[in-house]
Motif scaffolding. Structure first.
Motif, PDB file in Angstrom:
ATOM      1  N   GLN A   1       0.826  -1.193   0.000  1.00 44.99           N
ATOM      2  CA  GLN A   1       0.000   0.000   0.000  1.00 44.99           C
ATOM      3  C   GLN A   1       0.867   1.252   0.000  1.00 44.99           C
ATOM      4  O   GLN A   1       0.492   2.237  -0.612  1.00 44.99           O
ATOM      5  CB  GLN A   1      -0.944  -0.014   1.199  1.00 44.99           C
ATOM      6  CG  GLN A   1      -2.040  -1.046   1.067  1.00 44.99           C
ATOM      7  CD  GLN A   1      -2.929  -1.116   2.305  1.00 44.99           C
ATOM      8  OE1 GLN A   1      -2.550  -0.695   3.377  1.00 44.99           O
ATOM      9  NE2 GLN A   1      -4.118  -1.662   2.119  1.00 44.99           N
ATOM     10  N   GLN A   2       2.010   1.172   0.685  1.00 48.03           N
ATOM     11  CA  GLN A   2       2.895   2.335   0.719  1.00 48.03           C
ATOM     12  C   GLN A   2       3.433   2.647  -0.670  1.00 48.03           C
ATOM     13  O   GLN A   2       3.542   3.812  -1.046  1.00 48.03           O
ATOM     14  CB  GLN A   2       4.043   2.092   1.692  1.00 48.03           C
ATOM     15  CG  GLN A   2       3.599   2.017   3.135  1.00 48.03           C
ATOM     16  CD  GLN A   2       4.716   1.548   4.062  1.00 48.03           C
ATOM     17  OE1 GLN A   2       5.743   1.072   3.604  1.00 48.03           O
ATOM     18  NE2 GLN A   2       4.508   1.703   5.357  1.00 48.03           N
ATOM     19  N   GLU A   3       3.789   1.607  -1.427  1.00 47.87           N
ATOM     20  CA  GLU A   3       4.323   1.816  -2.771  1.00 47.87           C
ATOM     21  C   GLU A   3       3.252   2.379  -3.701  1.00 47.87           C
ATOM     22  O   GLU A   3       3.529   3.247  -4.523  1.00 47.87           O
ATOM     23  CB  GLU A   3       4.901   0.519  -3.338  1.00 47.87           C
ATOM     24  CG  GLU A   3       6.137   0.028  -2.612  1.00 47.87           C
ATOM     25  CD  GLU A   3       7.266   1.048  -2.587  1.00 47.87           C
ATOM     26  OE1 GLU A   3       7.545   1.666  -3.629  1.00 47.87           O
ATOM     27  OE2 GLU A   3       7.864   1.236  -1.512  1.00 47.87           O
ATOM     28  N   ILE A   4       2.034   1.863  -3.576  1.00 45.38           N
ATOM     29  CA  ILE A   4       0.936   2.362  -4.404  1.00 45.38           C
ATOM     30  C   ILE A   4       0.669   3.823  -4.081  1.00 45.38           C
ATOM     31  O   ILE A   4       0.431   4.636  -4.983  1.00 45.38           O
ATOM     32  CB  ILE A   4      -0.335   1.498  -4.220  1.00 45.38           C
ATOM     33  CG1 ILE A   4      -0.096   0.100  -4.813  1.00 45.38           C
ATOM     34  CG2 ILE A   4      -1.561   2.159  -4.870  1.00 45.38           C
ATOM     35  CD1 ILE A   4      -1.193  -0.908  -4.528  1.00 45.38           C
ATOM     36  N   ALA A   5       0.738   4.186  -2.802  1.00 45.92           N
ATOM     37  CA  ALA A   5       0.504   5.575  -2.394  1.00 45.92           C
ATOM     38  C   ALA A   5       1.502   6.531  -3.032  1.00 45.92           C
ATOM     39  O   ALA A   5       1.176   7.685  -3.315  1.00 45.92           O
ATOM     40  CB  ALA A   5       0.562   5.687  -0.864  1.00 45.92           C
ATOM     41  N   LYS A   6       2.711   6.080  -3.285  1.00 49.27           N
ATOM     42  CA  LYS A   6       3.757   6.926  -3.882  1.00 49.27           C
ATOM     43  C   LYS A   6       3.538   7.175  -5.371  1.00 49.27           C
ATOM     44  O   LYS A   6       4.104   8.105  -5.931  1.00 49.27           O
ATOM     45  CB  LYS A   6       5.131   6.273  -3.697  1.00 49.27           C
ATOM     46  CG  LYS A   6       5.599   6.189  -2.280  1.00 49.27           C
ATOM     47  CD  LYS A   6       6.946   5.465  -2.258  1.00 49.27           C
ATOM     48  CE  LYS A   6       7.356   5.059  -0.867  1.00 49.27           C
ATOM     49  NZ  LYS A   6       8.598   4.260  -0.894  1.00 49.27           N
ATOM     50  N   CYS A   7       2.743   6.312  -6.018  1.00 48.23           N
ATOM     51  CA  CYS A   7       2.553   6.410  -7.472  1.00 48.23           C
ATOM     52  C   CYS A   7       1.752   7.654  -7.848  1.00 48.23           C
ATOM     53  O   CYS A   7       0.815   8.023  -7.152  1.00 48.23           O
ATOM     54  CB  CYS A   7       1.817   5.173  -7.990  1.00 48.23           C
ATOM     55  SG  CYS A   7       2.770   3.665  -7.852  1.00 48.23           S
ATOM     56  N   PRO A   8       2.114   8.275  -8.985  1.00 44.61           N
ATOM     57  CA  PRO A   8       1.380   9.475  -9.435  1.00 44.61           C
ATOM     58  C   PRO A   8       0.088   9.095 -10.161  1.00 44.61           C
ATOM     59  O   PRO A   8      -0.070   9.354 -11.347  1.00 44.61           O
ATOM     60  CB  PRO A   8       2.385  10.156 -10.370  1.00 44.61           C
ATOM     61  CG  PRO A   8       3.179   9.027 -10.942  1.00 44.61           C
ATOM     62  CD  PRO A   8       3.267   8.003  -9.840  1.00 44.61           C
ATOM     63  N   LEU A   9      -0.817   8.450  -9.448  1.00 41.16           N
ATOM     64  CA  LEU A   9      -2.086   8.007 -10.017  1.00 41.16           C
ATOM     65  C   LEU A   9      -3.231   8.668  -9.270  1.00 41.16           C
ATOM     66  O   LEU A   9      -3.065   9.108  -8.122  1.00 41.16           O
ATOM     67  CB  LEU A   9      -2.211   6.482  -9.894  1.00 41.16           C
ATOM     68  CG  LEU A   9      -1.093   5.642 -10.513  1.00 41.16           C
ATOM     69  CD1 LEU A   9      -1.213   4.194 -10.081  1.00 41.16           C
ATOM     70  CD2 LEU A   9      -1.122   5.762 -12.027  1.00 41.16           C
ATOM     71  N   ASP A  10      -4.415   8.688  -9.900  1.00 39.49           N
ATOM     72  CA  ASP A  10      -5.551   9.285  -9.192  1.00 39.49           C
ATOM     73  C   ASP A  10      -5.992   8.366  -8.050  1.00 39.49           C
ATOM     74  O   ASP A  10      -5.719   7.164  -8.050  1.00 39.49           O
ATOM     75  CB  ASP A  10      -6.700   9.614 -10.151  1.00 39.49           C
ATOM     76  CG  ASP A  10      -7.321   8.390 -10.792  1.00 39.49           C
ATOM     77  OD1 ASP A  10      -7.887   7.567 -10.052  1.00 39.49           O
ATOM     78  OD2 ASP A  10      -7.243   8.270 -12.024  1.00 39.49           O
ATOM     79  N   ASP A  11      -6.677   8.947  -7.081  1.00 35.79           N
ATOM     80  CA  ASP A  11      -7.052   8.220  -5.867  1.00 35.79           C
ATOM     81  C   ASP A  11      -7.941   7.002  -6.140  1.00 35.79           C
ATOM     82  O   ASP A  11      -7.814   5.977  -5.480  1.00 35.79           O
ATOM     83  CB  ASP A  11      -7.741   9.152  -4.868  1.00 35.79           C
ATOM     84  CG  ASP A  11      -6.771  10.150  -4.243  1.00 35.79           C
ATOM     85  OD1 ASP A  11      -5.547   9.865  -4.271  1.00 35.79           O
ATOM     86  OD2 ASP A  11      -7.219  11.193  -3.748  1.00 35.79           O
ATOM     87  N   GLU A  12      -8.841   7.121  -7.124  1.00 34.24           N
ATOM     88  CA  GLU A  12      -9.731   6.005  -7.430  1.00 34.24           C
ATOM     89  C   GLU A  12      -8.937   4.789  -7.924  1.00 34.24           C
ATOM     90  O   GLU A  12      -9.184   3.657  -7.506  1.00 34.24           O
ATOM     91  CB  GLU A  12     -10.752   6.426  -8.487  1.00 34.24           C
ATOM     92  CG  GLU A  12     -11.804   5.366  -8.776  1.00 34.24           C
ATOM     93  CD  GLU A  12     -12.808   5.819  -9.833  1.00 34.24           C
ATOM     94  OE1 GLU A  12     -13.339   4.934 -10.526  1.00 34.24           O
ATOM     95  OE2 GLU A  12     -13.042   7.035  -9.957  1.00 34.24           O
TER      96      GLU A  12
END
Length: 159
Positions: A1-12
């Motif tokens: 989850q931490q790695e996904i949070a760092k990605c420049p993607l929209d919240d959805e």
């Protein structure tokens, strides 16, 4: 989850990815653990010549069974699992055999390549789906002939 949070993607999209990751972890952890608890060389990159054709490929994993003296090529798929070995994937696995045959130093001593498998890691399934391919000499020869024919057609277009 931490790695996904760092990605420049929209919240959805991040939320969707976290749900899939959580599902995989909770439901497929034991299956995935079995896949990684074997002796394997990950991401084997091979570049070789076959006759006058330059070939390259990256095997997801080369799984070694020292006791049996064999190895298999493992290719991971994330799409919807098929119930049979599709021709395009069979050709891909025979290409990997050809790469290994042209670069035998990629296998440990006294180990022979015996087959391949497709491993589908799909969060919509209840488990990991594996399709196995035992290499057959007749199919291998057919694949090599198809490769040579296709190469000849490409070269004819270039001239």
């Amino acid at each position: 989850q931490q790695e996904i949070a760092k990605c420049p993607l929209d919240d959805e999209l991040k939320q969707k990815m976290n749900k899939k990751a959580e599902y995989l972890f909770n439901n497929l952890f034991d299956d995935i653990k079995k896949l990684v608890e074997v002796k394997a060389s990950p991401e084997v990159d091979i570049k070789v010549n076959f006759e006058d054709i330059r070939l390259s490929g990256k095997l997801d994993a080369l799984v070694i069974d020292e006791e049996a003296g064999t190895a298999i090529v493992r290719d991971y798929k994330t799409g919807k699992p098929s119930t049979y070995m599709e021709p395009r994937y069979k050709n891909q696995l025979y290409l990997y055999k050809l790469l290994i045959d042209q670069a035998p130093e990629r296998l440990p001593k006294n180990i022979k390549l015996s087959g391949a498998e497709l491993v589908y890691l799909n969060p919509t399934e209840d488990g990991v789906v594996t399709l196995k391919l035992e290499y057959k000499e007749s199919e291998y020869q057919e694949f090599k002939e198809l490769l040579k024919k296709t190469w000849a057609e490409i070269m004819a277009l270039a001239s």
